[in-house]
Design an enzyme around this catalytic site. Sequence first.
Site, mmCIF file in Angstrom:
data_model
loop_
_atom_site.group_PDB
_atom_site.id
_atom_site.type_symbol
_atom_site.label_atom_id
_atom_site.label_comp_id
_atom_site.label_asym_id
_atom_site.label_seq_id
_atom_site.Cartn_x
_atom_site.Cartn_y
_atom_site.Cartn_z
ATOM 1 N N ASP A 10 0.845 -1.187 0.000
ATOM 2 C CA ASP A 10 0.000 0.000 0.000
ATOM 3 C C ASP A 10 0.887 1.246 0.000
ATOM 4 O OD1 ASP A 10 -2.499 1.509 0.431
ATOM 5 O OD2 ASP A 10 -1.649 1.899 2.409
ATOM 6 N N ASP A 12 -0.405 5.218 0.810
ATOM 7 C CA ASP A 12 -0.706 6.219 1.836
ATOM 8 C C ASP A 12 -0.928 5.555 3.190
ATOM 9 O OD1 ASP A 12 -1.232 8.579 3.131
ATOM 10 O OD2 ASP A 12 -2.967 9.125 1.909
ATOM 11 N N LYS A 182 -9.025 -3.160 -3.420
ATOM 12 C CA LYS A 182 -8.817 -3.849 -2.139
ATOM 13 C C LYS A 182 -10.003 -3.626 -1.213
ATOM 14 C CE LYS A 182 -5.162 -1.371 -1.457
ATOM 15 N NZ LYS A 182 -3.971 -0.719 -0.860
ATOM 16 N N ASP A 207 -1.294 -0.430 6.022
ATOM 17 C CA ASP A 207 -1.634 0.162 7.319
ATOM 18 C C ASP A 207 -3.116 0.056 7.659
ATOM 19 O OD1 ASP A 207 -2.111 2.184 5.154
ATOM 20 O OD2 ASP A 207 -2.930 3.298 6.846
#
Length: 255
Positions: A10, A12, A182, A207
């Site tokens: 990922d 951000d 996702k 995250d």
Amino acid sequence: MKEYQGYLIDLDGTIYLGEEPILAGKRFVEKLQAREIPFLFVTNNTTKTPEAVKEKLSKQFDIHVTSQTIYTATLATADYMIEKNLGKKVYVIGESGLKSGIEAAGFELTDQEPDYVVVGLDTQVTYQKIATATLAIQKGAHFIGTNPDKNIPTDRGLLPGAGSLIGMLEIATKQRAVIIGKPEAIIMNKALERLNLIKEEVIMVGDNYETDIRAGIDNGIDSLLVLTGFTPKNAVKDLSIQPTFVIDSLDEWTF
């Protein structure tokens, strides 16, 4: 520890946080590059092209990669439509990154009898756009949502995301969208095809438990939750299914 042949990562909250760098993220990418381990940034963001993401990584965060290492929900959507092969006419609710990516894949953008309706984040959405999409779906256009993110984090707070617009159209049309991003299987399977690896050979790093980590869990891929973004440390103990690994910083990960 298992030696992974490739990494799905990922952006951000993992490699950077909004407009702020995560230095451990930069070091993590550089370690992958130094060891020549294949990786692919997998992002639900449809507002930017891979080239624009590459430029942001380079100019803002001193992370230097090729655009081929960036796989967006836009690219996955185009790959899905090519495979579905229902036609070439598409009505898009979304921003320039989504529209240009779909056009680049050989599709025609139109509001006249489209074969597909594609809905992503659109900060300029209007009632007329929603109405046009609603009527097209009712007439048989294949309904696609680029990603399920109901909110997007900003310095103002949590604002409506693509998932909110998709939800509005699902209510209006009484039809469920095919979701690409996702944690759904479509983007993950397409990402694996890009890396030319199988599920057992890769790990999903992110995250956000609801998108990144569930993308791993739901699709039989090992997962690494890093606590630098969306999911806080105090929430980990209450997660319904635990990630394969949990770390505070990507500096803790050993190859």
